[in-house]
Scaffold this motif. Structure first.
Motif, mmCIF file in Angstrom:
data_model
loop_
_atom_site.group_PDB
_atom_site.id
_atom_site.type_symbol
_atom_site.label_atom_id
_atom_site.label_comp_id
_atom_site.label_asym_id
_atom_site.label_seq_id
_atom_site.Cartn_x
_atom_site.Cartn_y
_atom_site.Cartn_z
ATOM 1 N N MET A 201 0.826 -1.207 0.000
ATOM 2 C CA MET A 201 0.000 0.000 0.000
ATOM 3 C C MET A 201 0.859 1.256 0.000
ATOM 4 S SD MET A 201 -3.471 -0.004 2.256
ATOM 5 C CE MET A 201 -2.566 0.014 3.779
ATOM 6 N N SER A 202 1.891 1.244 0.818
ATOM 7 C CA SER A 202 2.701 2.443 1.008
ATOM 8 C C SER A 202 3.500 2.808 -0.236
ATOM 9 C CB SER A 202 3.646 2.248 2.202
ATOM 10 O OG SER A 202 2.913 2.001 3.385
ATOM 11 N N VAL A 203 3.920 1.810 -1.018
ATOM 12 C CA VAL A 203 4.670 2.107 -2.245
ATOM 13 C C VAL A 203 3.829 2.943 -3.196
ATOM 14 C CG1 VAL A 203 5.660 1.122 -4.346
ATOM 15 C CG2 VAL A 203 6.217 0.129 -2.130
ATOM 16 N N MET A 204 2.605 2.501 -3.476
ATOM 17 C CA MET A 204 1.756 3.234 -4.416
ATOM 18 C C MET A 204 1.285 4.561 -3.833
ATOM 19 S SD MET A 204 1.875 1.691 -7.166
ATOM 20 C CE MET A 204 0.802 2.865 -7.946
ATOM 21 N N ALA A 205 1.029 4.579 -2.528
ATOM 22 C CA ALA A 205 0.648 5.846 -1.909
ATOM 23 C C ALA A 205 1.782 6.861 -2.031
ATOM 24 C CB ALA A 205 0.292 5.624 -0.436
ATOM 25 N N THR A 206 3.025 6.406 -1.876
ATOM 26 C CA THR A 206 4.178 7.296 -2.022
ATOM 27 C C THR A 206 4.264 7.839 -3.432
ATOM 28 O OG1 THR A 206 5.386 6.055 -0.325
ATOM 29 C CG2 THR A 206 6.682 7.448 -1.789
ATOM 30 N N GLU A 207 4.046 6.986 -4.434
ATOM 31 C CA GLU A 207 4.129 7.427 -5.826
ATOM 32 C C GLU A 207 3.038 8.446 -6.146
ATOM 33 O OE1 GLU A 207 4.135 5.488 -10.337
ATOM 34 O OE2 GLU A 207 4.453 4.221 -8.572
ATOM 35 N N LEU A 208 1.809 8.170 -5.704
ATOM 36 C CA LEU A 208 0.723 9.115 -5.961
ATOM 37 C C LEU A 208 0.953 10.437 -5.236
ATOM 38 C CD1 LEU A 208 -2.419 6.819 -5.845
ATOM 39 C CD2 LEU A 208 -1.683 8.207 -7.767
ATOM 40 N N CYS A 209 1.408 10.361 -4.001
ATOM 41 C CA CYS A 209 1.670 11.594 -3.254
ATOM 42 C C CYS A 209 2.814 12.382 -3.883
ATOM 43 C CB CYS A 209 1.987 11.265 -1.798
ATOM 44 S SG CYS A 209 0.547 10.739 -0.835
ATOM 45 N N ALA A 210 3.775 11.693 -4.477
ATOM 46 C CA ALA A 210 4.858 12.393 -5.163
ATOM 47 C C ALA A 210 4.305 13.249 -6.293
ATOM 48 C CB ALA A 210 5.879 11.394 -5.695
ATOM 49 N N SER A 211 3.379 12.678 -7.079
ATOM 50 C CA SER A 211 2.805 13.437 -8.196
ATOM 51 C C SER A 211 2.008 14.633 -7.696
ATOM 52 C CB SER A 211 1.913 12.531 -9.048
ATOM 53 O OG SER A 211 0.716 12.196 -8.368
ATOM 54 N N ARG A 212 1.285 14.455 -6.597
ATOM 55 C CA ARG A 212 0.462 15.551 -6.087
ATOM 56 C C ARG A 212 1.309 16.618 -5.391
ATOM 57 N NH1 ARG A 212 -4.252 16.038 -8.314
ATOM 58 N NH2 ARG A 212 -4.921 17.211 -6.484
ATOM 59 N N LEU A 213 2.402 16.191 -4.775
ATOM 60 C CA LEU A 213 3.296 17.146 -4.136
ATOM 61 C C LEU A 213 3.967 18.035 -5.178
ATOM 62 C CD1 LEU A 213 4.307 17.688 -1.181
ATOM 63 C CD2 LEU A 213 6.327 16.367 -1.784
ATOM 64 N N LEU A 214 4.258 17.459 -6.344
ATOM 65 C CA LEU A 214 4.927 18.205 -7.406
ATOM 66 C C LEU A 214 3.968 19.060 -8.224
ATOM 67 C CD1 LEU A 214 7.318 15.404 -8.724
ATOM 68 C CD2 LEU A 214 7.965 17.392 -7.376
ATOM 69 N N ALA A 215 2.693 18.675 -8.275
ATOM 70 C CA ALA A 215 1.745 19.321 -9.188
ATOM 71 C C ALA A 215 1.648 20.835 -9.022
ATOM 72 C CB ALA A 215 0.359 18.680 -9.041
ATOM 73 N N PRO A 216 1.577 21.383 -7.779
ATOM 74 C CA PRO A 216 1.438 22.838 -7.680
ATOM 75 C C PRO A 216 2.644 23.620 -8.193
ATOM 76 C CG PRO A 216 0.767 21.763 -5.644
ATOM 77 C CD PRO A 216 1.438 20.732 -6.483
ATOM 78 N N TYR A 217 3.776 22.944 -8.388
ATOM 79 C CA TYR A 217 4.995 23.630 -8.811
ATOM 80 C C TYR A 217 5.462 23.197 -10.200
ATOM 81 C CZ TYR A 217 5.276 24.956 -3.905
ATOM 82 O OH TYR A 217 4.992 25.472 -2.666
ATOM 83 N N PHE A 218 5.305 21.908 -10.518
ATOM 84 C CA PHE A 218 5.824 21.377 -11.774
ATOM 85 C C PHE A 218 4.741 20.865 -12.713
ATOM 86 C CE2 PHE A 218 9.105 20.877 -8.548
ATOM 87 C CZ PHE A 218 10.222 21.415 -9.169
#
Length: 565
Positions: A55-72
Motif C-alpha cells: 500500500m505504502s509504495v503506491m501511496a508514495t508514488e501518488l503523493c509524489a505526483s500531487r506534491l509536485l503538481a502545484p509547482y511542476f
C-alpha cells in the motif's frame, strides 16, 4: 525462520523452530547480529507488513505526483520522471532486500527496514518545502536549470522510503519459504498480497484521502500506519528497540501538527482566498487588485503558469482583454451572420465560467450554454467565487469529448479551452475529434481553440503548437483562421463549418454588429490580432499519433533556455 548451520539441508533441521537444531553456533550468531529474541519459524505480522508495504509504495508514488503538481504540473514528462525514478528505486530495493535477507534472515530486521521507510516517508512533506520554494523562485525568474534541478532533488528524496519498501518482498519471501519445494508458493503468495496492497494504496489516496485531507496529511497518515505496524511487529518479537520506533511516530505526529495547516503554495501578485486539492487538480482562487479600487478573482490551477478564469468585482466589467473574450466574435467569419442567429454553444473546458458569462452578455440570456468541466470541484469554485450562476448555463462534470459524442444537439459555437496547463489533452487535438466537433455544428457553426504561443527574448513568437492545431483543423474545416490575442501570448484558432472569409468578418464587425462587447473585441482583433488564414494541412494529429506533449515540451525547453516571457 530458524537460522540454519551452513551444512543444514534436511527437512527435519528446517522445521525444528527453536529446537536443538539451531545449535550453539546459531544462537551465538543471532546474538552477535543484534537480535533480542531468537528467530521464529513463523514470523508474526509478516503478511500484514507485506500488505501495508505494498500500500505504502503506491501511496508514495501518488503523493509524489500531487506534491509536485502545484509547482511542476502533472504533464506526461513529470509522470515519466516519477514512474522512472520509482522503478529504479524499487529495483535497488529488490536487490538490497534479497542480500539483506540472506545475511540477516530475521523478521526483526525486516520490521526495522519498514519502520525506517515510514520515518523517511513522513519527513518528505517537511524536507521538500525549502526545495519547492527554490523551484517557485526559479520559475518566477525563468531559471530553467534551478527549476528542473529542484525537480530532481525532490525525486531523490523519495529514494529512501521506496528503496526500503522495495526490500520487503524478497525479504518476506525468504522468511516465508520453509524449503526449496515451497519457495514458488511463498513467492507467489507474498507478491500477490503486496499487489493487493498496492491496489488499495492507489485508490484510497486518489479517491478518498487526497481530495478530503490533502497530500501532506495523506503522506503523514501512511507514514504513521507503516511505523505503527512495524512497531507492533517488533513488540511481538519482544525487541528492545520498540521505544525507538515509537519515538519515530511521535516525531512524525509533531511534524504533522506543525506543518499541516500551512499554505501549499503562496499566491502570486494577490491574496490567496481559497485552495484545495481535488482528485484532478490543485486549485487556487487568488484575489488581485486591478488598479481602480476594485479587485478580481483569478482561478489558478496546478503549477500556476496560467490564469484559467477571471471574475471582476464590478459586475459591469465583463471583458478581460484575454483569450476568453474572443469566443464571442468567432461566428462572424460567416457572411451576413446576425447576433440573433447564435442560439446554442458548448464550452469544453468551462473553468469557472468567464466565457459563459461573456456569451450571455453578448447574445442575451436566450443563448443556451453547455459548459463541460472534467473537475466537479472547479464547478463548485466557479459558483462560489466567480458568480457562475447564469440560468442559461448548464455546467456538466464530464470529459469533453465523451460528452460531445453523446450529445444530440447542434451548436453555433463549440469552444475548447481544456488546458491542464501547459498541456492540452491529446484526445482534444486530433483529426477525429475535430470531425466529431464538425458533426455537431450548425451550418454556420464554428470551432474555436485557444492555444499558447510564448514569446522569446527579442520578440520572436513560437507558433509551433498553434500551427499544429491549425493544420489538423484544416483537414476538417474549409477555412481556418488565426487571431492573436493582444497583450497575451495566446492565439485563437477558428475553424468554420462552411466557406467563409476574413472580409466577411471585417464587414460584420464594422457594419452589422450591434452589441458593444462584440464590436469592441472584433475591432481589437482587426486592429491588433494579425488575423490570417491558415491553409496548410500537411502534418496533423490523429487518435493514433498525437505528439502534442512533445511539441509543448520542446516549446517549454526552448522557453526555459532562451529566456522567454
Amino acid at each position: 525462520m530458524a537460522i540454519e548451520p551452513k551444512n543444514a539441508g534436511t527437512e527435519s533441521s528446517k522445521s525444528s523452530g527453536f529446537g536443538d537444531t539451531l545449535g550453539r553456533n546459531g544462537a551465538v550468531q543471532a546474538l552477535v547480529e543484534g537480535s533480542s529474541a531468537p528467530a521464529l519459524a513463523k514470523p508474526p505480522f509478516l503478511l500484514t507488513i507485506v500488505f501495508v508495504g505494498g500500500m505504502s509504495v503506491m501511496a508514495t508514488e501518488l503523493c509524489a505526483s500531487r506534491l509536485l503538481a502545484p509547482y511542476f504540473g502533472t504533464s506526461l514528462l513529470i509522470w515519466a520522471n516519477i514512474i522512472g525514478f520509482v522503478i529504479v528505486y524499487l529495483a535497488i530495493g529488490y536487490y538490497l532486500g534479497g542480500r539483506l535477507a540472506d545475511r540477516f534472515p530475521r523478521p526483526e530486521v525486516l520490521y526495522q527496514l519498514t519502520a525506517f521507510a515510514g520515518l523517511a516517508m513522513g519527513l518528505i512533506p517537511f524536507l521538500t518545502r525549502p526545495i519547492l520554494d527554490i523551484a517557485y523562485d526559479a520559475f518566477r525568474n525563468v531559471n530553467g536549470g534551478i527549476f528542473y534541478g529542484s525537480l530532481v532533488g525532490i525525486l531523490l528524496l523519495f529514494s529512501a522510503p521506496v528503496i526500503l519498501l522495495g526490500c520487503v518482498t524478497p525479504f518476506a519471501v525468504h522468511l516465508r519459504a520453509r524449503n526449496v519445494t515451497n519457495t514458488g508458493k511463498a513467492a507467489g503468495g507474498i507478491s500477490s498480497l503486496s499487489t493487493i496492497g498496492s491496489i488499495l494504496g492507489t485508490f484510497i489516496p486518489a479517491l478518498i484521502l487526497i481530495p478530503l485531507v490533502g497530500t501532506r496529511t495523506t503522506m503523514y497518515a501512511f507514514s504513521l500506519v507503516l511505523l505503527a505496524f512495524s512497531t507492533v511487529g517488533l513488540f511481538l518479537l519482544r525487541s528492545r528497540r520498540v521505544p525507538v520506533y515509537a519515538g519515530f511516530m511521535a516525531i512524525i505526529l509533531a511534524l504533522a501538527v506543525l506543518t499541516i495547516q500551512g499554505v501549499t503554495r503562496p499566491a502570486v501578485n494577490g491574496e490567496l482566498v481559497f485552495e484545495k486539492e481535488s482528485a484532478d487538480n490543485y486549485i487556487q482562487v487568488v484575489k488581485r487588485p486591478v488598479g481602480d479600487g476594485t479587485f478580481r478573482f483569478d482561478l489558478v490551477l496546478n503549477e500556476g503558469r496560467a490564469v484559467h478564469s477571471i471574475y471582476y468585482q464590478d459586475p459591469n466589467r465583463i471583458l478581460t482583454g484575454g483569450p476568453w473574450d474572443y469566443y464571442m466574435i468567432s461566428p462572424f467569419f460567416n457572411k451576413d451572420i446576425k447576433e440573433t442567429t447564435i442560439k446554442r454553444s458548448m464550452l469544453i473546458g468551462l473553468g469557472a465560467g468567464t466565457v459563459s458569462k461573456q456569451l450571455t452578455r453578448a447574445y442575451g440570456a436566450n443563448i443556451q450554454i453547455e459548459g463541460i468541466e472534467v473537475d466537479p470541484e472547479i464547478i463548485e469554485v466557479g459558483r462560489k467565487y466567480f458568480d457562475m450562476n447564469e440560468p442559461n448555463l448548464k455546467a456538466i462534470a464530464d470529459d469533453g469529448r465523451y460528452y460531445l459524442i453523446t450529445s444530440k444537439e447542434k451548436y453555433d459555437i463549440i469552444g475548447m479551452d481544456a488546458y491542464k496547463q501547459p498541456y492540452i489533452p491529446f484526445h482534444l487535438t486530433t483529426q477525429e475529434f475535430f470531425k466529431q466537433v464538425r458533426d455537431h455544428l450548425t451550418p454556420t457553426g464554428v470551432a474555436v481553440v485557444n492555444a499558447g504561443a510564448p514569446e522569446y527574448a527579442g520578440g520572436k513568437r513560437d507558433y509551433r503548437l498553434v500551427e499544429a492545431l491549425a493544420s489538423t483543423m484544416k483537414t476538417v474545416y474549409p477555412n481556418v483562421y488565426l487571431v492573436n490575442v493582444d497583450g497575451y501570448f495566446n492565439t485563437m484558432v477558428i475553424g468554420t463549418n462552411q466557406p467563409t472569409s476574413i472580409e466577411n468578418f471585417r464587414e460584420n464587425i464594422t457594419k452589422y454588429v450591434s452589441n458593444d462587447l462584440i464590436k469592441t473585441v472584433g475591432a481589437t482583433a482587426l486592429e491588433k490580432g494579425d488575423i490570417r488564414e491558415w491553409t496548410k494541412a500537411d502534418a496533423f494529429f490523429t487518435d493514433d499519433l498525437a505528439p502534442v506533449e512533445r511539441v509543448i515540451d520542446t516549446i517549454i525547453l526552448d522557453y526555459a533556455l532562451g529566456g522567454g516571457k
